[in-house]
Design a protein around this motif. Structure first.
Motif, PDB file in Angstrom:
ATOM      1  N   MET A   1     -20.360   1.323  31.516  1.00 37.84           N
ATOM      2  CA  MET A   1     -21.030   0.357  31.707  1.00 37.84           C
ATOM      3  C   MET A   1     -22.270   0.882  32.154  1.00 37.84           C
ATOM      4  O   MET A   1     -22.663   1.560  33.081  1.00 37.84           O
ATOM      5  N   LYS A   2     -23.342   0.100  31.457  1.00 41.06           N
ATOM      6  CA  LYS A   2     -24.785   0.574  31.701  1.00 41.06           C
ATOM      7  C   LYS A   2     -25.345  -0.304  33.004  1.00 41.06           C
ATOM      8  O   LYS A   2     -24.865  -1.295  33.322  1.00 41.06           O
ATOM      9  N   LYS A   3     -26.134   0.623  33.616  1.00 36.85           N
ATOM     10  CA  LYS A   3     -26.875   0.026  34.894  1.00 36.85           C
ATOM     11  C   LYS A   3     -28.374   0.145  34.714  1.00 36.85           C
ATOM     12  O   LYS A   3     -28.780   1.132  34.016  1.00 36.85           O
ATOM     13  N   ALA A   4     -28.979  -0.581  35.357  1.00 36.73           N
ATOM     14  CA  ALA A   4     -30.622  -0.470  35.440  1.00 36.73           C
ATOM     15  C   ALA A   4     -31.097   0.654  36.323  1.00 36.73           C
ATOM     16  O   ALA A   4     -30.464   0.647  37.216  1.00 36.73           O
ATOM     17  N   TYR A   5     -31.851   1.565  35.820  1.00 43.59           N
ATOM     18  CA  TYR A   5     -32.497   2.904  36.782  1.00 43.59           C
ATOM     19  C   TYR A   5     -34.118   2.561  36.437  1.00 43.59           C
ATOM     20  O   TYR A   5     -34.411   2.113  35.297  1.00 43.59           O
ATOM     21  N   TYR A   6     -34.808   3.113  37.391  1.00 45.52           N
ATOM     22  CA  TYR A   6     -36.117   3.018  37.323  1.00 45.52           C
ATOM     23  C   TYR A   6     -36.902   4.465  37.176  1.00 45.52           C
ATOM     24  O   TYR A   6     -36.657   5.137  38.052  1.00 45.52           O
ATOM     25  N   PRO A   7     -37.583   4.552  36.218  1.00 42.68           N
ATOM     26  CA  PRO A   7     -38.382   5.870  36.097  1.00 42.68           C
ATOM     27  C   PRO A   7     -39.341   6.259  37.210  1.00 42.68           C
ATOM     28  O   PRO A   7     -40.046   5.232  37.586  1.00 42.68           O
ATOM     29  N   THR A   8     -39.527   7.284  37.749  1.00 41.98           N
ATOM     30  CA  THR A   8     -40.440   7.691  38.910  1.00 41.98           C
ATOM     31  C   THR A   8     -41.588   8.239  37.986  1.00 41.98           C
ATOM     32  O   THR A   8     -41.669   8.514  36.748  1.00 41.98           O
ATOM     33  N   ALA A   9     -42.849   8.574  39.099  1.00 43.27           N
ATOM     34  CA  ALA A   9     -44.048   9.239  38.453  1.00 43.27           C
ATOM     35  C   ALA A   9     -43.657  10.584  37.873  1.00 43.27           C
ATOM     36  O   ALA A   9     -44.599  11.097  36.941  1.00 43.27           O
ATOM     37  N   LEU A  10     -42.760  11.121  38.370  1.00 41.86           N
ATOM     38  CA  LEU A  10     -42.172  12.510  37.927  1.00 41.86           C
ATOM     39  C   LEU A  10     -41.460  12.799  36.629  1.00 41.86           C
ATOM     40  O   LEU A  10     -41.612  13.779  35.848  1.00 41.86           O
ATOM     41  N   ALA A  11     -41.113  11.498  36.071  1.00 41.81           N
ATOM     42  CA  ALA A  11     -40.495  11.555  34.744  1.00 41.81           C
ATOM     43  C   ALA A  11     -41.584  12.010  33.616  1.00 41.81           C
ATOM     44  O   ALA A  11     -42.687  11.430  33.558  1.00 41.81           O
ATOM     45  N   GLY A  12     -41.047  12.512  32.506  1.00 46.50           N
ATOM     46  CA  GLY A  12     -41.888  12.941  31.316  1.00 46.50           C
ATOM     47  C   GLY A  12     -41.718  11.668  30.452  1.00 46.50           C
ATOM     48  O   GLY A  12     -41.552  10.651  30.573  1.00 46.50           O
ATOM     49  N   LYS A  13     -42.107  12.288  28.851  1.00 46.98           N
ATOM     50  CA  LYS A  13     -41.919  11.240  27.983  1.00 46.98           C
ATOM     51  C   LYS A  13     -40.527  10.676  27.662  1.00 46.98           C
ATOM     52  O   LYS A  13     -40.327   9.513  27.038  1.00 46.98           O
ATOM     53  N   THR A  14     -39.430  11.527  27.994  1.00 46.71           N
ATOM     54  CA  THR A  14     -38.183  10.964  27.838  1.00 46.71           C
ATOM     55  C   THR A  14     -37.375  11.148  29.189  1.00 46.71           C
ATOM     56  O   THR A  14     -37.797  11.854  29.829  1.00 46.71           O
ATOM     57  N   VAL A  15     -36.503  10.247  29.371  1.00 46.54           N
ATOM     58  CA  VAL A  15     -35.687  10.373  30.608  1.00 46.54           C
ATOM     59  C   VAL A  15     -34.170  10.202  30.205  1.00 46.54           C
ATOM     60  O   VAL A  15     -33.940   9.137  29.570  1.00 46.54           O
ATOM     61  N   ALA A  16     -33.538  10.964  30.400  1.00 45.22           N
ATOM     62  CA  ALA A  16     -32.050  11.102  30.154  1.00 45.22           C
ATOM     63  C   ALA A  16     -31.811  10.897  28.825  1.00 45.22           C
ATOM     64  O   ALA A  16     -30.955  10.323  28.283  1.00 45.22           O
ATOM     65  N   GLY A  17     -32.700  11.371  27.855  1.00 47.81           N
ATOM     66  CA  GLY A  17     -32.632  11.207  26.456  1.00 47.81           C
ATOM     67  C   GLY A  17     -33.224  10.036  25.760  1.00 47.81           C
ATOM     68  O   GLY A  17     -32.870   9.653  24.639  1.00 47.81           O
ATOM     69  N   VAL A  18     -33.748   9.039  26.613  1.00 42.92           N
ATOM     70  CA  VAL A  18     -34.235   7.955  26.472  1.00 42.92           C
ATOM     71  C   VAL A  18     -35.852   7.813  26.588  1.00 42.92           C
ATOM     72  O   VAL A  18     -36.328   8.400  27.527  1.00 42.92           O
ATOM     73  N   PRO A  19     -36.552   7.312  25.398  1.00 41.40           N
ATOM     74  CA  PRO A  19     -37.977   6.969  25.816  1.00 41.40           C
ATOM     75  C   PRO A  19     -38.315   6.471  26.944  1.00 41.40           C
ATOM     76  O   PRO A  19     -37.769   5.300  27.495  1.00 41.40           O
ATOM     77  N   ASN A  20     -39.057   6.991  27.878  1.00 43.74           N
ATOM     78  CA  ASN A  20     -39.737   6.550  29.109  1.00 43.74           C
ATOM     79  C   ASN A  20     -40.437   5.311  29.058  1.00 43.74           C
ATOM     80  O   ASN A  20     -41.493   5.603  28.149  1.00 43.74           O
ATOM     81  N   PRO A  21     -40.226   4.170  29.324  1.00 45.31           N
ATOM     82  CA  PRO A  21     -40.926   2.969  29.066  1.00 45.31           C
ATOM     83  C   PRO A  21     -42.153   2.809  30.099  1.00 45.31           C
ATOM     84  O   PRO A  21     -43.051   2.052  29.944  1.00 45.31           O
ATOM     85  N   GLY A  22     -42.150   3.782  31.155  1.00 43.16           N
ATOM     86  CA  GLY A  22     -43.227   3.801  32.159  1.00 43.16           C
ATOM     87  C   GLY A  22     -42.762   3.746  33.475  1.00 43.16           C
ATOM     88  O   GLY A  22     -41.521   3.173  33.580  1.00 43.16           O
TER      89      GLY A  22
END
Length: 61
Positions: free
Chosen positions: A1-22
């Motif tokens: 089951m998928k869950k919402a996670y929030y990228p931080t300022a440390l994240a690059g262009k991709t996060v866990a294989g998914v494009p970083n939305p910001g």
């Protein structure tokens, strides 16, 4: 089951294989996908707190 996670300022262009939305914009990932990024500090499970500046902008609009 998928869950919402929030990228931080440390994240690059991709996060866990998914494009970083910001920073602070939620992305849906499984726990297995997010596990390593959470340990590295690239994701958080908690929604970021809205700053006073952002709150003021939404009230004016």
């Amino acid at each position: 089951m998928k869950k919402a996670y929030y990228p931080t300022a440390l994240a690059g262009k991709t996060v866990a294989g998914v494009p970083n939305p910001g920073e602070g914009i939620p992305i849906a990932l499984t726990e297995a996908q997010a596990e390593h990024a959470l340990r590295q500090g690239y994701l958080t499970e908690e929604a970021p707190a809205k700053s006073d500046d952002a709150a003021k902008k939404t009230k004016k609009a």
